[in-house]
Design an enzyme around this catalytic site. Structure first.
Site, short mmCIF file in Angstrom:
data_model
loop_
_atom_site.label_atom_id
_atom_site.label_comp_id
_atom_site.label_asym_id
_atom_site.label_seq_id
_atom_site.Cartn_x
_atom_site.Cartn_y
_atom_site.Cartn_z
N CYS A 2 0.82 -1.21 0.00
CA CYS A 2 0.00 0.00 0.00
C CYS A 2 0.86 1.26 0.00
O CYS A 2 1.95 1.28 0.56
CB CYS A 2 -0.88 0.01 1.23
SG CYS A 2 -1.82 -1.49 1.43
N ARG A 27 4.85 0.08 -6.12
CA ARG A 27 4.85 -0.71 -4.90
C ARG A 27 3.90 -1.90 -5.00
O ARG A 27 3.97 -2.82 -4.20
CB ARG A 27 4.43 0.16 -3.71
CG ARG A 27 5.42 1.25 -3.37
CD ARG A 27 4.84 2.19 -2.35
NE ARG A 27 4.62 1.55 -1.08
CZ ARG A 27 5.45 1.60 -0.04
NH1 ARG A 27 6.57 2.29 -0.15
NH2 ARG A 27 5.19 1.00 1.08
N TRP A 75 -3.11 -2.67 -1.44
CA TRP A 75 -2.78 -4.05 -1.81
C TRP A 75 -3.54 -4.92 -0.82
O TRP A 75 -3.26 -4.90 0.37
CB TRP A 75 -1.27 -4.26 -1.69
CG TRP A 75 -0.76 -5.52 -2.30
CD1 TRP A 75 -0.40 -5.71 -3.60
CD2 TRP A 75 -0.49 -6.76 -1.63
NE1 TRP A 75 0.07 -7.00 -3.77
CE2 TRP A 75 0.02 -7.66 -2.59
CE3 TRP A 75 -0.63 -7.20 -0.32
CZ2 TRP A 75 0.39 -8.97 -2.27
CZ3 TRP A 75 -0.28 -8.50 0.00
CH2 TRP A 75 0.23 -9.36 -0.97
N ASN A 99 -1.74 2.12 6.24
CA ASN A 99 -0.85 1.02 5.82
C ASN A 99 -0.55 0.19 7.06
O ASN A 99 -0.38 0.74 8.14
CB ASN A 99 0.48 1.57 5.29
CG ASN A 99 0.37 2.07 3.86
OD1 ASN A 99 -0.71 2.05 3.28
ND2 ASN A 99 1.48 2.51 3.31
N GLY A 100 -0.45 -1.12 6.90
CA GLY A 100 -0.14 -1.98 8.04
C GLY A 100 -1.30 -2.89 8.37
O GLY A 100 -2.25 -3.04 7.58
N GLU A 479 18.26 -17.35 -8.34
CA GLU A 479 17.81 -16.01 -8.67
C GLU A 479 17.27 -15.94 -10.10
O GLU A 479 16.26 -15.28 -10.37
CB GLU A 479 18.97 -15.02 -8.46
CG GLU A 479 18.69 -13.59 -8.81
CD GLU A 479 17.49 -12.97 -8.10
OE1 GLU A 479 16.95 -13.57 -7.16
OE2 GLU A 479 17.07 -11.87 -8.53
N LYS A 483 13.52 -14.64 -11.02
CA LYS A 483 13.28 -13.53 -11.98
C LYS A 483 12.29 -13.97 -13.05
O LYS A 483 11.35 -13.27 -13.35
CB LYS A 483 14.57 -13.14 -12.67
CG LYS A 483 15.51 -12.10 -12.17
CD LYS A 483 15.07 -10.79 -11.68
CE LYS A 483 14.31 -10.83 -10.40
NZ LYS A 483 14.94 -10.48 -9.20
N GLU A 486 8.60 -14.60 -11.68
CA GLU A 486 7.82 -13.47 -11.17
C GLU A 486 7.33 -12.52 -12.26
O GLU A 486 6.30 -11.89 -12.09
CB GLU A 486 8.56 -12.70 -10.07
CG GLU A 486 9.77 -11.92 -10.53
CD GLU A 486 10.46 -11.18 -9.39
OE1 GLU A 486 9.79 -10.73 -8.46
OE2 GLU A 486 11.70 -11.06 -9.44
N HIS A 502 17.72 -37.38 -8.56
CA HIS A 502 16.99 -37.83 -7.36
C HIS A 502 15.52 -37.44 -7.42
O HIS A 502 14.86 -37.38 -6.40
CB HIS A 502 17.69 -37.27 -6.12
CG HIS A 502 19.11 -37.72 -6.03
ND1 HIS A 502 19.46 -38.99 -5.63
CD2 HIS A 502 20.26 -37.09 -6.37
CE1 HIS A 502 20.77 -39.12 -5.70
NE2 HIS A 502 21.28 -37.98 -6.15
N LYS A 601 6.40 -4.16 -4.28
CA LYS A 601 7.83 -3.88 -4.23
C LYS A 601 8.36 -4.00 -2.81
O LYS A 601 9.47 -4.47 -2.59
CB LYS A 601 8.08 -2.47 -4.78
CG LYS A 601 9.54 -2.07 -4.85
CD LYS A 601 10.30 -2.90 -5.87
CE LYS A 601 11.79 -2.66 -5.87
NZ LYS A 601 12.50 -3.76 -6.55
C1 F6R Z 1 12.24 -10.23 -6.42
C2 F6R Z 1 12.24 -9.28 -5.33
C3 F6R Z 1 11.90 -9.76 -3.98
C4 F6R Z 1 12.67 -8.97 -2.92
C5 F6R Z 1 12.17 -9.35 -1.52
C6 F6R Z 1 12.95 -8.64 -0.44
O1 F6R Z 1 12.65 -9.65 -7.62
O2 F6R Z 1 12.48 -8.12 -5.53
O3 F6R Z 1 12.10 -11.12 -3.85
O4 F6R Z 1 14.03 -9.24 -3.05
O5 F6R Z 1 10.82 -9.03 -1.41
O6 F6R Z 1 12.81 -7.25 -0.54
P1 F6R Z 1 13.82 -6.28 0.16
O7 F6R Z 1 15.16 -6.47 -0.45
O8 F6R Z 1 13.28 -4.91 -0.08
O9 F6R Z 1 13.83 -6.65 1.63
#
Ligand code: F6R
Length: 606
Positions: A2, A27, A75, A99-100, A479, A483, A486, A502, A601
């Site tokens: 949010c 976000r 959100w 927010n929260g 990773e 990527k 997502e 396995h 985000k």
């Molecule tokens: C994936 C991504 C997330 C963040 C995770 C942690 O591309 O961005 O997996 O890495 O939500 O976020 P931060 O680094 O802000 O704690």
């Protein structure tokens, strides 16, 4: 997650609120709304499900001016995605955004007999009604009484119907930043919404109430109402950094920014070619005195931690553990006074990471946070902070933040090796001078992006993809898979190549894409055997190796090479390759690259 924006001043508030909400879109959200005082000093409320663009459309019908209002992107957590559940919530004389999460909203609903009044399913509306019940004309008194009753986390921005032109705010855990500018007072959950108006801001302190008027922003102690003076900070990036600047997507722009972000993070910290954290006020004793390292983070940041473990453990010969932050608290972790807890977070606001850090500290660990957002909660609450200088990362999928997190971790590894006597000065210098080769290697891979674009034509038609690697290559593969899944919604998994037999190899059939990374000399032949195994079962193999690696012509369907940097450092150019593959896969499927579905985000709820 949010987003919050509030403004009071001489400018047209509705326009400013919409711009602020657009700045917060990255976000992640599923509905948006605003509340503002109209020319008769009545509060008007407009909410929409979907994008800020539809809110803008709805607001375009309102012709009258406004100079004070609040806006929110939601959100969904409590209650579905509906107009009723969207913020702001109005309860009697109170209109608020939140927010929260209010954990005790059930008890409050009973205690204040709210059952018949609630129009939404949200905990936030409960808080609005409680505040209205407590309000007797003094906003500070009512807010104080409200927060005494709340359990959970919150960032509130509040309008009182009888206080036109004023905005009140209070927070616990959920971030809020505010500023007084030459054109009014602004408050937001995130700096990106503030920088169009100011470079100077303050983080709203917990246990304080903020009052914004067109002429002033004043903070008050929550208990005594004495005036306070929070520390003013300066944003270390400008508006350009948060714009696309000619790139079609933030993600592509941020991929391109990586070499620069690496230089900004590394070069100011090199002293005669060796990492030195004196300016960060991180003492060598922190590295010398620990007997183990515990890395805690989520998602991409946690994957950076996995690479760090693979580098640090053989170098330092002490245990290095990596734990997913959301699991850490429930594992009774083996952390003590001689533990160095390294907390990694781009946003510095991830709630699970913050909670894990608090626990590590309670158990006696020394905490070192690697954080990108200046002044964020994790940065402020850790004992030591090592800022990465990636600038704002707007695309939901993390790219440049990952590279600079790795850069910071490699610097820490090198400094630790030096202070613990595992490296002489010469060895530390040599390690780091070879490390710096990764920057031109990343630049080269960005230049060669068309190669990655061609690779995805096969990927985008497949429901699944597998990433395989051994040792460090496995750590990067995790990773790469994250990527891809997502932003392209292709089901992607990473496996240690030796594990395939396995179980997972059962999933490899005709034309299933396998992205195999083989950049580690010592594991190369073993890895190539694994590639043969999947190829024999019909996989479509995309093989990544260093330049000069000997590979049979028929081994892979596509063979991509990276510059021959030393084995420990191949993650940097490989990261660029995997990011570009994910980017072009998302683009090829015509998806929302920067704002993938369901994701936010900054994950500020558990
Ligand atoms: C994936 C991504 C997330 C963040 C995770 C942690 O591309 O961005 O997996 O890495 O939500 O976020 P931060 O680094 O802000 O704690």
């Amino acid at each position: 997650m949010c987003g919050i924006i509030g403004y009071t001043g001489p400018l047209e508030a509705k326009k400013l609120l919409l711009e602020g909400l657009a700045g917060l879109e990255y976000r992640g959200y599923d509905s948006a709304g605003v509340a503002f005082f109209d020319t008769d000093s009545h509060i008007r409320l407009i909410k929409q499900v979907g994008k800020v663009a539809s809110l803008k459309e709805a607001m375009s019908k309102i012709k009258e001016d406004s100079h004070c209002g609040i806006g929110h992107t939601r959100w969904a957590t409590h209650g579905g995605v509906t107009v009723e559940n969207a913020h702001p919530h109005q309860a009697g004389r109170v209109t608020l955004i939140h927010n929260g999460i209010i954990e005790n909203y059930h008890q409050l609903t009973e205690e204040f007999c709210l059952e018949g009044k609630l129009k939404s399913q949200t905990d936030s509306e409960v808080a609005a009604w409680v505040l209205d019940s407590l309000y007797e004309g003094d906003p500070l008194e009512a807010i104080k009484n409200l927060v005494h009753r709340l359990e959970g986390t919150y960032g509130f921005c509040i309008l009182f119907a009888d206080r036109p032109g004023e905005i009140y705010a209070v927070r616990k855990v959920s971030p809020l930043v505010a500023a007084y500018t030459h054109s009014g007072a602004v408050i937001a959950s995130d700096l990106t919404a503030l920088i169009p108006y100011t470079q100077k801001y303050f983080v709203v302190p917990e246990q304080e109430i903020v009052r914004l008027t067109p002429y002033k922003v004043q903070t008050y102690n929550l208990e005594t109402f004495e005036k306070t003076s929070p520390e003013i900070m300066t944003v270390n990036w400008n508006l350009d950094a948060a714009m696309k600047n000619g790139f079609p997507h933030f993600m592509l722009k941020e991929i391109h920014e990586q070499p620069e972000a690496m230089k900004n993070t590394i070069l100011p910290r090199l002293n005669r070619g060796i990492p030195d954290f004196s300016d960060d006020r991180i003492p060598d004793s922190l590295f010398a005195e620990c007997s183990q390292v515990h890395i805690v983070a989520c998602g991409t940041a946690m994957h950076a931690g996995m690479v760090a473990k693979a580098i640090m453990e053989p170098l330092l010969r002490i245990p290095v553990t990596v734990t997913i932050a959301s699991e850490f608290r429930y594992q009774d972790p083996l952390v003590d006074e001689r533990t160095l807890a390294i907390i990694i977070s781009q946003s510095g606001e991830t709630i699970d990471t913050l909670a894990a850090m608090t626990l590590a500290e309670r158990l006696g660990a020394k905490t070192l946070a690697i954080v990108n957002v200046k002044g964020s909660t994790i940065a402020r609450e850790s004992q030591y902070v090592l800022y990465t200088h990636a600038g704002p990362e707007i695309a939901v999928a993390s790219t440049k933040a990952y590279s600079v997190q790795l850069a910071a971790l490699y610097m820490v590894a090198c400094r630790m090796a030096l202070v613990r006597g595992k490296y002489t000065e010469e060895q530390a210098k040599a390690f780091f001078s070879e490390f710096l080769d990764v920057i031109p290697a990343m630049e080269e891979m960005i230049e060669r992006k068309e190669e990655m674009k061609r690779v995805v034509t096969h990927l985008i038609n497949s429901p699944d993809a597998f990433f395989i690697g051994r040792g460090l290559d496995y750590a990067f593969s995790l990773e790469g898979a994250l990527k891809l899944k997502e932003i392209s919604y292709i089901h992607a998994e990473a496996y240690a190549a030796g594990e395939l037999k396995h179980g997972t190899i059962a999933l490899i059939s005709d034309q299933v894409p396998v992205i195999a990374t083989a950049t580690q000399d010592v594991l190369f032949s073993k890895m190539i055997s694994n590639v043969r195994e999947v190829k024999a079962r019909g996989a479509f193999v995309i093989l990544l190796t260093k330049e000069g690696a000997e590979v049979d012509e028929n081994l892979a369907d596509v063979h991509l090479t990276i510059p021959a940097v030393k084995d420990q450092f191949t993650v940097f150019p490989i990261a660029v390759v995997l990011q570009l593959i994910a980017y072009y896969a998302s683009l090829g499927k015509n998806l929302d690259v920067d704002q993938p579905r369901n994701l936010a985000k900054s994950v500020t709820v558990e």
